[in-house]
Design a protein around this motif. Structure first.
Motif, PDB file in Angstrom:
ATOM      1  N   VAL A 296      38.758 -19.817   1.386  1.00 25.85           N
ATOM      2  CA  VAL A 296      37.622 -18.920   1.593  1.00 25.85           C
ATOM      3  C   VAL A 296      36.824 -19.461   2.785  1.00 25.85           C
ATOM      4  O   VAL A 296      36.231 -20.541   2.691  1.00 25.85           O
ATOM      5  CB  VAL A 296      36.723 -18.846   0.348  1.00 25.85           C
ATOM      6  CG1 VAL A 296      35.513 -17.945   0.617  1.00 25.85           C
ATOM      7  CG2 VAL A 296      37.522 -18.354  -0.851  1.00 25.85           C
ATOM      8  N   PRO A 297      36.818 -18.739   3.921  1.00 29.79           N
ATOM      9  CA  PRO A 297      36.096 -19.233   5.093  1.00 29.79           C
ATOM     10  C   PRO A 297      34.610 -19.441   4.788  1.00 29.79           C
ATOM     11  O   PRO A 297      33.968 -18.608   4.141  1.00 29.79           O
ATOM     12  CB  PRO A 297      36.293 -18.110   6.126  1.00 29.79           C
ATOM     13  CG  PRO A 297      37.507 -17.382   5.672  1.00 29.79           C
ATOM     14  CD  PRO A 297      37.499 -17.462   4.175  1.00 29.79           C
ATOM     15  N   PHE A 308      44.953 -22.390  10.209  1.00 30.66           N
ATOM     16  CA  PHE A 308      44.272 -21.248   9.607  1.00 30.66           C
ATOM     17  C   PHE A 308      44.254 -20.062  10.574  1.00 30.66           C
ATOM     18  O   PHE A 308      44.409 -18.907  10.154  1.00 30.66           O
ATOM     19  CB  PHE A 308      42.832 -21.625   9.223  1.00 30.66           C
ATOM     20  CG  PHE A 308      42.127 -20.563   8.434  1.00 30.66           C
ATOM     21  CD1 PHE A 308      42.407 -20.375   7.098  1.00 30.66           C
ATOM     22  CD2 PHE A 308      41.192 -19.725   9.038  1.00 30.66           C
ATOM     23  CE1 PHE A 308      41.772 -19.382   6.362  1.00 30.66           C
ATOM     24  CE2 PHE A 308      40.550 -18.741   8.323  1.00 30.66           C
ATOM     25  CZ  PHE A 308      40.842 -18.568   6.974  1.00 30.66           C
ATOM     26  N   CYS A 309      44.105 -20.325  11.862  1.00 26.89           N
ATOM     27  CA  CYS A 309      44.087 -19.237  12.847  1.00 26.89           C
ATOM     28  C   CYS A 309      45.496 -18.780  13.212  1.00 26.89           C
ATOM     29  O   CYS A 309      45.786 -17.589  13.258  1.00 26.89           O
ATOM     30  CB  CYS A 309      43.356 -19.673  14.115  1.00 26.89           C
ATOM     31  SG  CYS A 309      41.574 -19.848  13.924  1.00 26.89           S
ATOM     32  N   CYS A 378      39.252 -13.902  13.925  1.00 23.92           N
ATOM     33  CA  CYS A 378      37.957 -14.443  14.363  1.00 23.92           C
ATOM     34  C   CYS A 378      36.802 -13.829  13.584  1.00 23.92           C
ATOM     35  O   CYS A 378      35.746 -14.464  13.401  1.00 23.92           O
ATOM     36  CB  CYS A 378      37.766 -14.197  15.858  1.00 23.92           C
ATOM     37  SG  CYS A 378      38.987 -15.030  16.897  1.00 23.92           S
ATOM     38  N   SER A 379      37.008 -12.596  13.111  1.00 25.78           N
ATOM     39  CA  SER A 379      35.941 -11.909  12.377  1.00 25.78           C
ATOM     40  C   SER A 379      35.707 -12.476  10.983  1.00 25.78           C
ATOM     41  O   SER A 379      34.756 -12.088  10.309  1.00 25.78           O
ATOM     42  CB  SER A 379      36.267 -10.415  12.268  1.00 25.78           C
ATOM     43  OG  SER A 379      36.295  -9.815  13.552  1.00 25.78           O
ATOM     44  N   LYS A 380      36.544 -13.410  10.559  1.00 23.92           N
ATOM     45  CA  LYS A 380      36.296 -14.072   9.276  1.00 23.92           C
ATOM     46  C   LYS A 380      35.066 -14.980   9.353  1.00 23.92           C
ATOM     47  O   LYS A 380      34.481 -15.316   8.333  1.00 23.92           O
ATOM     48  CB  LYS A 380      37.526 -14.882   8.855  1.00 23.92           C
ATOM     49  CG  LYS A 380      38.730 -14.009   8.517  1.00 23.92           C
ATOM     50  CD  LYS A 380      39.948 -14.848   8.142  1.00 23.92           C
ATOM     51  CE  LYS A 380      41.130 -13.950   7.817  1.00 23.92           C
ATOM     52  NZ  LYS A 380      42.339 -14.719   7.450  1.00 23.92           N
ATOM     53  N   PHE A 386      31.430  -9.520  18.383  1.00 25.45           N
ATOM     54  CA  PHE A 386      31.540 -10.764  19.141  1.00 25.45           C
ATOM     55  C   PHE A 386      33.010 -11.132  19.339  1.00 25.45           C
ATOM     56  O   PHE A 386      33.424 -11.523  20.449  1.00 25.45           O
ATOM     57  CB  PHE A 386      30.811 -11.888  18.403  1.00 25.45           C
ATOM     58  CG  PHE A 386      30.993 -13.242  19.046  1.00 25.45           C
ATOM     59  CD1 PHE A 386      30.168 -13.647  20.072  1.00 25.45           C
ATOM     60  CD2 PHE A 386      32.005 -14.107  18.621  1.00 25.45           C
ATOM     61  CE1 PHE A 386      30.330 -14.885  20.671  1.00 25.45           C
ATOM     62  CE2 PHE A 386      32.184 -15.345  19.213  1.00 25.45           C
ATOM     63  CZ  PHE A 386      31.342 -15.741  20.243  1.00 25.45           C
ATOM     64  N   ALA A 387      33.817 -11.029  18.286  1.00 23.51           N
ATOM     65  CA  ALA A 387      35.226 -11.409  18.365  1.00 23.51           C
ATOM     66  C   ALA A 387      35.960 -10.570  19.405  1.00 23.51           C
ATOM     67  O   ALA A 387      36.751 -11.092  20.198  1.00 23.51           O
ATOM     68  CB  ALA A 387      35.880 -11.251  16.993  1.00 23.51           C
ATOM     69  N   ARG A 388      35.697  -9.270  19.414  1.00 21.22           N
ATOM     70  CA  ARG A 388      36.371  -8.389  20.375  1.00 21.22           C
ATOM     71  C   ARG A 388      35.917  -8.681  21.796  1.00 21.22           C
ATOM     72  O   ARG A 388      36.737  -8.720  22.729  1.00 21.22           O
ATOM     73  CB  ARG A 388      36.130  -6.927  20.005  1.00 21.22           C
ATOM     74  CG  ARG A 388      36.935  -5.960  20.869  1.00 21.22           C
ATOM     75  CD  ARG A 388      36.979  -4.565  20.292  1.00 21.22           C
ATOM     76  NE  ARG A 388      37.884  -4.501  19.136  1.00 21.22           N
ATOM     77  CZ  ARG A 388      37.471  -4.434  17.871  1.00 21.22           C
ATOM     78  NH1 ARG A 388      36.179  -4.410  17.585  1.00 21.22           N
ATOM     79  NH2 ARG A 388      38.351  -4.379  16.893  1.00 21.22           N
ATOM     80  N   LEU A 389      34.621  -8.915  21.988  1.00 22.62           N
ATOM     81  CA  LEU A 389      34.118  -9.252  23.325  1.00 22.62           C
ATOM     82  C   LEU A 389      34.710 -10.575  23.810  1.00 22.62           C
ATOM     83  O   LEU A 389      35.032 -10.732  24.997  1.00 22.62           O
ATOM     84  CB  LEU A 389      32.587  -9.329  23.311  1.00 22.62           C
ATOM     85  CG  LEU A 389      31.835  -7.999  23.238  1.00 22.62           C
ATOM     86  CD1 LEU A 389      30.339  -8.245  23.067  1.00 22.62           C
ATOM     87  CD2 LEU A 389      32.102  -7.160  24.493  1.00 22.62           C
TER      88      LEU A 389
END
Length: 581
Positions: A296-297, A308-309, A378-380, A386-389
Motif C-alpha cells: 500500500v503506497p 515497485f515502479c 506515478c499517480s499512486k 502532475f504525473a502526466r506533466l
C-alpha cells in the motif's frame, strides 16, 4: 561464412513466443503445469533453432566463444560462471576426488561447511532450508510439492546442482523454473520487447563487433565489466546465492550493482533523489517480506522502489518483467518527429539487424499506452495531472537532447566528409571486425550503403553516433577512434544518459551538471576541435603543395640544430663564467 550469414538472418528474426505479462498470474494447477513446461524449456524457447542454440546454449566449455563470432575468440575462464550454459566446465582433479572419497554424495552440506562455509550459512538462512517456515511459505511450498510430485522438507544442493559431483552443473532459470514457473515465464516475457532486456544479456554482450575485436587485439580480461554486467539471463543476478531471498530482490540495491555508472546512472539518480533519500532514511523499517502486489503506497512504502515502479504491469499486477513499460529504450535510438540536419535523418541507414533496424516512434499507440501506464504508476503517490506533466516534460527534454545530438552529429559528418581527422582514414586501423563484417553479414543485413562502405574500403570506415559508433568509447585501434570521435561518443552515450536518467528519476543535479550542461559543453568542444582539425588539414595541404612540406622539414631541422648549438654555447659560456668567478 554462409552459415554465419544464415545465422545472422535467423538472429534478426523475432525470437519471441506469446506470453502476455499482464496475464501471468497463475490461477490453477493446470496453468502452473503449462508454465513449468515453458520454464524448463527456457533456452529452447528463447533460442528456437539449431543456429541460435549453437551460438548461445550448446556447451562448448572454454574452447570457443559465443554468438556469430564464436570462432574468433576463446572466453576467459571466469565466463564459466557468468555464462554457465555455454561455458561451464565440470570440476576434476585429485582435489575433488579426495573430497568425494571423504564425503558421500548425500553429504553436500557437511562437505561445504569445510569447503565453502559462506554458502552453507546463506543456505541455512534461506527459505530453501526451511520452506514451510511461516504460513505464507507453507502455502507456496505445498503448491510446489503438487507441481513436482514430491514432498519438500528442504531444498538442498543436489536439487539445484545435481546429485553426482562428477556431473555437477550450475543452475539456470530452466532449473529454477521447475519449482518457480510463474516467475521464470514472467522473466522470459522480457524478450517480447526486444533488446535491451535481461534475458538476452549474453547475446547483447558478444554480438557487437568490438567485443571479439578486443580479443583479437589481446585484451580479453579488460572486458571483465562487460562480461559480469551482461550475465543477466540468470535468477541469481537479483536473488543472490545461496540465500535467494525474495525480500532482498525487492530492495533497490538488488538493481544498483549493474544499473549505475556512466551509461545508465539509475543508482545515482534514484539514490540521490528525494525518493531515494526517503528510502535511505526509512527503508530499514519497511516490510520487505510483503509481495509487491500487496504493498500500500504511503503505508508500506512511503516512496517507490525500482521494483515497485518497473515491475508494475497495471491493474494491480506485478511481474518479474521490468521492461514492458520502456519507451525511450535507454535513449540510444533516434526518435521520429525531429527535422534532422545530420546523417541521423537516414538512420538506420538500411541496416536490418536488431536492435539497429528501427527508429523510435514515441507517440505510437503502443508507446502512448506505455506512457499512460507510467502516469498510472506515478499517480499512486502524485496527482495524475502532475504525473502526466512530468512524463510530457521527460519526452520534451529527450527531444531537446536529440536535437543537440543532431547538431553534434553534423559536426562529425563534416569532419568525415573532409577526412579532416588527425590521421587520414586510409591510415587508421579498421572499424572493429571491419575486415570481415561485409562478407559475414552481406547487404541484406547491413544495407547497401553500409555494406558497400565496408566492402570497398576494407573496413577503414569512420562510424559515429548510434549505435555502432559506441565503439568510440572503448576500441583499441591505432588512431581509431580519434579524439573528436571519443568526445562525441562520450557526449551522446554518457552525458545524455545522465541527463535522461536525472530527469526520469527526479535528480536535478545529475540532470543538469552531469547531464545537460555536459552535453552543451561537449557541443562547444566539438566545434573547437573541428575548427582545429580543418585548419590543420589546410596547413597540411598547403605544405604538401610544390614540395613545401619537404622544404619545411629541412628548414625545421636546420632551425632545430641551430637552436641546440645556441643552447649548448650558452651553457658553455655560463660554465666558464662560473669557473672564472
Amino acid at each position: 561464412m554462409k552459415l554465419l550469414k544464415l545465422g545472422a538472418i535467423l538472429f534478426a528474426a523475432p525470437l519471441m513466443w506469446s506470453l502476455q505479462a499482464g496475464k501471468l498470474q497463475a490461477q490453477s494447477e493446470t496453468e502452473l503445469k503449462e508454465m513449468q513446461k515453458k520454464a524448463t524449456s527456457y533456452y529452447d524457447i528463447l533460442y528456437p533453432n539449431d543456429t541460435l542454440k549453437d551460438w548461445f546454449t550448446n556447451n562448448v566449455g572454454l574452447e570457443k566463444g559465443a554468438g556469430p563470432w564464436q570462432n574468433l575468440y576463446k572466453p576467459v575462464p571466469l565466463q564459466m560462471y557468468w555464462f554457465p550454459v555455454r561455458h561451464y566446465v565440470k570440476p576434476d582433479g585429485t582435489y575433488y576426488d579426495q573430497l568425494l572419497e571423504k564425503y558421500k554424495p548425500s553429504d553436500c552440506v557437511k562437505c561445504h561447511e569445510e569447503v565453502t562455509p559462506g554458502f552453507v550459512h546463506d543456505w541455512r538462512d534461506s527459505t530453501h532450508a526451511n520452506p514451510k517456515k511461516n504460513p505464507r511459505f507453507a502455502e507456496k511450498t505445498q503448491q510446489i510439492e503438487k507441481l513436482i510430485g514430491r514432498e519438500l522438507k528442504e531444498v538442498t544442493c543436489s536439487d539445484c546442482h545435481g546429485k553426482d559431483h562428477k556431473e555437477l552443473h550450475m543452475p539456470t532459470p530452466a532449473t529454477c523454473g521447475e519449482c518457480h514457473p510463474q516467475q521464470t515465464t514472467e522473466f522470459m516475457s522480457e524478450a517480447e520487447r526486444g533488446r535491451p532486456n535481461h534475458i538476452e544479456g549474453l547475446a547483447a554482450n558478444v554480438i557487437p563487433p568490438w567485443y571479439p575485436e578486443m580479443f583479437r587485439r589481446g585484451y580479453p580480461a579488460a572486458q571483465f565489466g562487460c562480461d559480469l554486467c551482461h550475465a543477466t539471463d540468470r535468477c541469481n543476478i537479483c536473488h543472490t546465492r545461496h540465500k535467494f531471498a525474495a525480500s532482498e530482490g525487492r530492495r533497490p540495491e538488488a538493481c544498483m550493482s549493474c544499473h549505475m555508472g556512466f551509461d545508465h546512472p539509475d543508482a545515482e539518480t534514484y539514490g540521490e533523489s528525494k525518493m531515494g533519500y526517503i528510502y535511505h532514511l526509512e527503508g530499514e523499517h519497511w516490510d520487505w517480506e510483503k509481495p509487491l502486489a500487496e504493498i500500500v503506497p504511503g503505508k508500506d512504502y512511503r516512496t517507490p522502489t525500482c521494483q515497485f515502479c518497473h515491475m508494475d504491469q497495471g491493474n494491480g499486477k506485478f511481474a518479474h518483467n521490468p521492461v514492458t513499460k520502456g519507451v525511450w529504450r535507454m535513449g540510444t535510438v533516434p526518435p521520429k518527429g525531429i527535422d534532422y540536419k545530420s546523417s541521423l535523418k537516414d538512420y538506420p541507414h538500411g541496416i536490418n539487424l536488431p536492435p539497429l533496424n528501427y527508429s523510435l516512434d514515441i507517440y505510437s499507440p503502443e508507446n502512448k499506452r506505455r506512457s499512460e501506464q507510467w502516469v498510472s504508476v506515478c499517480s499512486k503517490c502524485h496527482s495524475p495531472r502532475f504525473a502526466r506533466l512530468y512524463r510530457e516534460n521527460l519526452n520534451d527534454f529527450m527531444f531537446e537532447m536529440w536535437r543537440l545530438q543532431d547538431r553534434a552529429q553534423a559536426i562529425l559528418d563534416d569532419i568525415v566528409a573532409n577526412d579532416a581527422f588527425e590521421v587520414p582514414i586510409r591510415q587508421r586501423d579498421i572499424f572493429p571486425l571491419g575486415d570481415i563484417l561485409a562478407d559475414a553479414l552481406g547487404p541484406g543485413l547491413l544495407g547497401d550503403a553500409v555494406y558497400n562502405a565496408f566492402k570497398t574500403k576494407a573496413g577503414k570506415v569512420p562510424v559515429i553516433g548510434p549505435i555502432l559508433g559506441l565503439h568510440g568509447l572503448f576500441a583499441t585501434g591505432r588512431n581509431n577512434p580519434s579524439e573528436i570521435e571519443i568526445t562525441y561518443a562520450d557526449m551522446w552515450f554518457g552525458d545524455k544518459a545522465h541527463a535522461y536518467k536525472g530527469v526520469a528519476h527526479g535528480q536535478q543535479d545529475i540532470a543538469w551538471w552531469y547531464g545537460a550542461a555536459k552535453v552543451y559543453q561537449k557541443i562547444n568542444i566539438l566545434e573547437s576541435q573541428a575548427i582545429a582539425l580543418k585548419r590543420g588539414k589546410k596547413v597540411d595541404e598547403f605544405m604538401a603543395a610544390k614540395g613545401r612540406k619537404n622544404v619545411a622539414g629541412i628548414v625545421g631541422s636546420i632551425v632545430g640544430i641551430v637552436a641546440v648549438l645556441m643552447f649548448g654555447a650558452a651553457l658553455w659560456k655560463k660554465r666558464r663564467e662560473t669557473q672564472n668567478s
